[in-house]
Each structure stands twice: as structure tokens, then as C-alpha cells.
Design a protein around this motif. Sequence first.
Motif, PDB file in Angstrom:
ATOM      1  N   GLN A 126       0.896  -1.049  -0.365  1.00  0.00           N
ATOM      2  CA  GLN A 126      -0.429  -0.302  -0.039  1.00  0.00           C
ATOM      3  C   GLN A 126       0.937   1.126  -0.661  1.00  0.00           C
ATOM      4  OE1 GLN A 126      -3.827   0.253   0.287  1.00  0.00           O
ATOM      5  NE2 GLN A 126      -3.863  -1.725  -0.058  1.00  0.00           N
ATOM      6  N   SER A 127       0.152   2.679  -0.605  1.00  0.00           N
ATOM      7  CA  SER A 127       1.148   3.301  -1.022  1.00  0.00           C
ATOM      8  C   SER A 127       0.411   4.446  -1.433  1.00  0.00           C
ATOM      9  CB  SER A 127       2.205   3.261  -1.477  1.00  0.00           C
ATOM     10  OG  SER A 127       2.814   2.919  -3.563  1.00  0.00           O
ATOM     11  N   TRP A 128       0.829   5.581  -2.217  1.00  0.00           N
ATOM     12  CA  TRP A 128       0.650   6.864  -2.434  1.00  0.00           C
ATOM     13  C   TRP A 128       1.803   7.361  -3.654  1.00  0.00           C
ATOM     14  CZ3 TRP A 128      -4.350   8.475  -2.032  1.00  0.00           C
ATOM     15  CH2 TRP A 128      -4.942   8.684  -1.035  1.00  0.00           C
ATOM     16  N   GLN A 129       1.067   7.188  -4.627  1.00  0.00           N
ATOM     17  CA  GLN A 129       1.895   6.930  -5.751  1.00  0.00           C
ATOM     18  C   GLN A 129       1.443   8.605  -6.793  1.00  0.00           C
ATOM     19  OE1 GLN A 129       3.942   4.515  -7.215  1.00  0.00           O
ATOM     20  NE2 GLN A 129       4.886   6.370  -8.015  1.00  0.00           N
ATOM     21  N   GLY A 130       2.826   9.189  -6.992  1.00  0.00           N
ATOM     22  CA  GLY A 130       3.277  10.301  -7.737  1.00  0.00           C
ATOM     23  C   GLY A 130       2.480  10.625  -8.678  1.00  0.00           C
ATOM     24  N   THR A 131       1.608  11.535  -9.121  1.00  0.00           N
ATOM     25  CA  THR A 131       1.190  12.039 -10.292  1.00  0.00           C
ATOM     26  C   THR A 131       0.695  12.993 -11.463  1.00  0.00           C
ATOM     27  OG1 THR A 131      -0.655  10.639 -11.917  1.00  0.00           O
ATOM     28  CG2 THR A 131      -1.470  11.628 -10.140  1.00  0.00           C
ATOM     29  N   ASN A 132       1.230  13.332 -12.567  1.00  0.00           N
ATOM     30  CA  ASN A 132       0.591  14.399 -12.112  1.00  0.00           C
ATOM     31  C   ASN A 132      -0.184  14.929 -14.074  1.00  0.00           C
ATOM     32  OD1 ASN A 132       0.621  17.565 -13.326  1.00  0.00           O
ATOM     33  ND2 ASN A 132       2.397  17.869 -12.844  1.00  0.00           N
ATOM     34  N   PRO A 133      -1.658  14.451 -14.226  1.00  0.00           N
ATOM     35  CA  PRO A 133      -2.402  14.741 -15.354  1.00  0.00           C
ATOM     36  C   PRO A 133      -2.439  16.037 -16.078  1.00  0.00           C
ATOM     37  CG  PRO A 133      -3.568  14.927 -12.613  1.00  0.00           C
ATOM     38  CD  PRO A 133      -2.506  14.004 -12.773  1.00  0.00           C
ATOM     39  N   ARG A 134      -2.203  17.162 -15.731  1.00  0.00           N
ATOM     40  CA  ARG A 134      -1.806  18.529 -16.313  1.00  0.00           C
ATOM     41  C   ARG A 134      -0.723  18.467 -16.893  1.00  0.00           C
ATOM     42  NH1 ARG A 134      -2.867  21.031 -12.484  1.00  0.00           N
ATOM     43  NH2 ARG A 134       0.088  21.712 -11.968  1.00  0.00           N
ATOM     44  N   GLU A 135       0.123  17.692 -16.194  1.00  0.00           N
ATOM     45  CA  GLU A 135       1.850  18.426 -17.324  1.00  0.00           C
ATOM     46  C   GLU A 135       1.732  17.080 -18.250  1.00  0.00           C
ATOM     47  OE1 GLU A 135       6.248  17.785 -16.489  1.00  0.00           O
ATOM     48  OE2 GLU A 135       4.881  18.004 -15.079  1.00  0.00           O
ATOM     49  N   TYR A 136       1.261  15.568 -18.188  1.00  0.00           N
ATOM     50  CA  TYR A 136       1.390  14.478 -19.068  1.00  0.00           C
ATOM     51  C   TYR A 136       0.474  15.051 -19.990  1.00  0.00           C
ATOM     52  CZ  TYR A 136      -0.176  10.285 -21.835  1.00  0.00           C
ATOM     53  OH  TYR A 136      -0.970   9.825 -22.770  1.00  0.00           O
ATOM     54  N   LYS A 137      -1.230  16.031 -19.926  1.00  0.00           N
ATOM     55  CA  LYS A 137      -1.912  16.603 -20.588  1.00  0.00           C
ATOM     56  C   LYS A 137      -1.052  17.037 -21.983  1.00  0.00           C
ATOM     57  CE  LYS A 137      -6.505  18.588 -22.078  1.00  0.00           C
ATOM     58  NZ  LYS A 137      -6.147  20.108 -22.530  1.00  0.00           N
ATOM     59  N   GLN A 138      -0.643  18.195 -21.459  1.00  0.00           N
ATOM     60  CA  GLN A 138       0.065  19.135 -21.942  1.00  0.00           C
ATOM     61  C   GLN A 138       1.645  18.919 -23.003  1.00  0.00           C
ATOM     62  OE1 GLN A 138       2.068  21.570 -19.159  1.00  0.00           O
ATOM     63  NE2 GLN A 138       0.341  22.897 -19.026  1.00  0.00           N
ATOM     64  N   MET A 139       1.943  17.390 -22.362  1.00  0.00           N
ATOM     65  CA  MET A 139       3.132  16.648 -23.054  1.00  0.00           C
ATOM     66  C   MET A 139       2.270  15.883 -24.101  1.00  0.00           C
ATOM     67  SD  MET A 139       5.522  15.445 -19.959  1.00  0.00           S
ATOM     68  CE  MET A 139       6.243  14.936 -21.064  1.00  0.00           C
ATOM     69  N   PHE A 140       0.936  15.374 -24.131  1.00  0.00           N
ATOM     70  CA  PHE A 140       0.326  14.687 -24.879  1.00  0.00           C
ATOM     71  C   PHE A 140       0.198  15.759 -26.059  1.00  0.00           C
ATOM     72  CE2 PHE A 140      -2.897  12.376 -27.597  1.00  0.00           C
ATOM     73  CZ  PHE A 140      -2.533  11.150 -27.312  1.00  0.00           C
ATOM     74  N   GLU A 141      -0.705  16.503 -25.916  1.00  0.00           N
ATOM     75  CA  GLU A 141      -0.792  17.752 -27.198  1.00  0.00           C
ATOM     76  C   GLU A 141      -0.364  17.989 -27.809  1.00  0.00           C
ATOM     77  OE1 GLU A 141      -3.483  20.415 -24.608  1.00  0.00           O
ATOM     78  OE2 GLU A 141      -5.296  19.095 -24.300  1.00  0.00           O
ATOM     79  N   ALA A 142       1.615  18.103 -27.273  1.00  0.00           N
ATOM     80  CA  ALA A 142       2.484  18.998 -28.252  1.00  0.00           C
ATOM     81  C   ALA A 142       2.851  18.129 -29.037  1.00  0.00           C
ATOM     82  CB  ALA A 142       3.715  19.329 -27.068  1.00  0.00           C
ATOM     83  N   ARG A 143       3.036  16.751 -28.760  1.00  0.00           N
ATOM     84  CA  ARG A 143       3.166  15.567 -28.774  1.00  0.00           C
ATOM     85  C   ARG A 143       2.455  15.656 -30.556  1.00  0.00           C
ATOM     86  NH1 ARG A 143       7.791  12.474 -29.249  1.00  0.00           N
ATOM     87  NH2 ARG A 143       8.152  13.515 -27.071  1.00  0.00           N
TER      88      ARG A 143
END
Length: 275
Positions: A126-143
Motif C-alpha cells: 500500500q502506498s501513495w503514488q505521485g502523478t501529474n495529469p496536467r503535465e501529461y496532458k500538455q506533453m501529449f497535446e504537444a506531441r
Amino acid sequence: MGIEDSRLIGSFTRGTMTGPLKQDSDADVMVVLDADKHRDWIEQENGPTNALRAIKRRIENDPRFSQTEVRVDQNVVQVKYHDSTIEIAPAFRYSEVPHADHPRDGFNLFNDASDGYAIPDTHGQQSWQGTNPREYKQMFEARDQAHNGRVSGLTRAMKTWADRNNVPVRSYHMETMVYNYFEEKARRGEPVPSSYNELTREFMRTLPNRVHGKAKEPVYNESVDKGMGQEDRNAAAKKAKKASEKLEEAKRLKDQGKTEEAMEKLKEVHGKDFN
């Protein structure tokens, strides 16, 4: 329940949803919890699971959701209506969870998780895992923009193929594999096929190995396929190999001038509405 914020995330926001919402598709909502009010979920050994179960109970006890099926599915609470599904991911701001796993090994100034979120990771320990959907969205849209929409286009095509053929690959997993295909092309300086037929054929050829390997999202290099067992990997790879063979056969038929036969072979992969 203390909630600081909620936001729509996932394929709907990136233009990779394969069609209108239906029971087997989903919209993803991240609910950012108040860390002061729910400090116990941050500190408890089973905090991630306890948070998911508490949200599940809250929804089940709300009469507005009396006609839905509610269950915990890995790191989200899934609310299934008769015609659509909503997946709710509880989260804290990453800076509020001092022991949250940083997805990358070591400290990296360019991948600092402090502006992201911590979501449940219930695979194994069990753990809490870092994530950043906002940054991923920006990277996806740029590519995607750099490739004239082919990243989102191929993603939708592959998700549709997986859905029609009962391929046991989750939507975000497939999207990540497509994104990584384009990233690898750019890193190696290799051209990306200009036609969708050639693009799909080339990606499908690589898919069995991708399914058997580790798929990691681009922001923190976090694995997105932790919950995929070997049986599902084998089944997905087998279906991808079969589809790849059909796409190669379609190309051979087209090169021989047998366009109608080639189209029929393509429809075996993409569905009868393909043209």
C-alpha cells in the motif's frame, strides 16, 4: 468528507476517447481531498485502500446513486450507470503526503512531483503514488500537434481495436504505449509513417513486445501496467500478433492490385465500418 477540488482527467480531456460514453467506457474524475481532514488516510498503513472504501461507502449511501453499481477497481472507485461509467480517483496534493512514492528514482529538477498529486497505489504494498495529469496532458497535446493529430488518431484506432476484440489492455495502458511509440521515433530520429494504414501496421507489429514489456508514462516514468497479469499479457500479445499478420496480408494484397480483398482484410481488424 473534505474535498478541496475535483477535475475531469483522462482520455476525454485529451481527445482519445473512442466515442460517446457507454457502459464499458469511462470518464475519469480526480477528487482532491483535504489533507488536514483526512490525515489518517495519509498516515495509515492501509490508507489508500481505506480512502477508496470510504468513498465507495459515501457514494453507496447517497440516494442519487441508488441505480448504479459501485465498486473499487484497483486505484479508483467505479460508478457504473446503465449507459456509462465514471471512475473516481481520490488524491491529495503531492506536497501534503511526505512519504508519497516519487515515481522516478532519485531527485530530478525537471520531474519534480511537488506540483502534482498523490493517488492510491494498491498493487502489492500500500502506498501513495505521485502523478501529474496536467503535465501529461500538455506533453501529449504537444506531441500530437507535432504529428498533425496522428498520436490521438492512432490512440483512438488502437483503443477501438482493443474494445472490439476484447483485448485485455486498459485504455490508459494502450494510450501510453502509443505515446511511447511516437516518443521513441523522435528520440531515434526515425520518420513516422504518413498514412494511417502504414502507421497502424507498424505500431501493431511492435505491440506484442510492448504488451510483454513495461509501459511507463512520460512525466515520472511511472508504470501503468502493474495490475496486468501474465495471462492477460499473453492473450493481448496473441491477438496483436494475429492482427499484425492480417494487416501485413492486407498490404500484400493491395500491392498485388487486389484492393477489394485488401479492404476485407483490413475490416477484419478494424471492423466492418472501416473505409
